[in-house]
Design an enzyme around this catalytic site. Sequence first.
Site, mmCIF file in Angstrom:
data_model
loop_
_atom_site.group_PDB
_atom_site.id
_atom_site.type_symbol
_atom_site.label_atom_id
_atom_site.label_comp_id
_atom_site.label_asym_id
_atom_site.label_seq_id
_atom_site.Cartn_x
_atom_site.Cartn_y
_atom_site.Cartn_z
ATOM 1 N N GLY A 294 0.938 -1.308 -0.088
ATOM 2 C CA GLY A 294 -0.044 -0.131 0.116
ATOM 3 C C GLY A 294 0.936 1.326 0.180
ATOM 4 C CG HIS A 295 0.204 6.021 1.231
ATOM 5 N ND1 HIS A 295 0.216 6.855 0.145
ATOM 6 C CD2 HIS A 295 0.492 6.871 2.246
ATOM 7 C CE1 HIS A 295 0.784 8.217 0.365
ATOM 8 N NE2 HIS A 295 0.790 8.014 1.798
#
Length: 318
Positions: A294-295
């Site tokens: 993810g981020h």
Amino acid sequence: MNDRKQPFFLGSLIMITAALTNSALAEPTNPQQVQHRTVKVNGLDIFYREAGPQDAPTVLLLHGFPTSSHMFRNLIPELADKYHVIAPDYPGFGNSSAPPVDEFDYSFANLANVMEQFTEQLNLEKYSLYLMDYGAPVGFRLAVKHPERVDTLIIQNGNAYAEGLDNPFWEPIKAYWKNPVPEQGNKLRSLLTLGATKWQYTHGVRNPSVISPDTWGHVQPLLDRPGNQEIQLALFLSYGSNPALYPQWQEYLRTHQPPTLIVWGKNDQIFPAAGAYPYKRDLNNLEFHLLDTGHFAIEEEGQTIAQLMRSFLCRQTD
């Protein structure tokens, strides 16, 4: 103890203590050990983490929102045997000064100015830039102004193209750019809550159990400081100044062709993979990796990113 023996005993103890102290002072510090330092920049305390040999190639790590140099706590030791690694906290973040919004201009232009002065104060004449999230608009401003200082770029979920900003996350922020009134800004305060912070760290990861709660446990109390929400709202608004500069940053890439490594969390809903691909249009010397996370890709794929960086930097800077 016999009184006549006390002066000799005390004198010997002082000599032994002094010898041990001098020996400790003379012993060189382990360059791989992370040092936690603060330097004054325009009256602000700018905190930074530093490790590695001073004469080695420098890697300048620029953090994202809503974290700080804390995000690089595990990466720095992975690089510090061969590289001089520095990770500062911007004003308003981490352990750096956080003056209220009526005393400091919280804009990306000003954050870049502070970081420029920070690098000059530390005599950083050349460096590789790690650009993540907010680190991209800060770092690209540095690169455009001083292209001669940039050895390489390492880009992790940091935009320089309009692609990747056309998603639901940005809709309320773009509405704030168009109508910067308090009522519109207040709608963004939900992005500063504990739930939103945990979501940034855990959304899109393969195995949430490897994400340490120390991440949001570090970040959220800083976001919750009095006045810090106003700082973050000011930067949400200022982010609208970045897309207008994208053509300039892209021209920098085309003209100067910095060797670039992309290590991008492809499941990020803030800066999705759509923002990574356009770099291929402008860069000839590009190593491109989409990671299944993810981020904050560095939390789940830190070892992979460190290995890719070491290989890349070895080829480009040694």
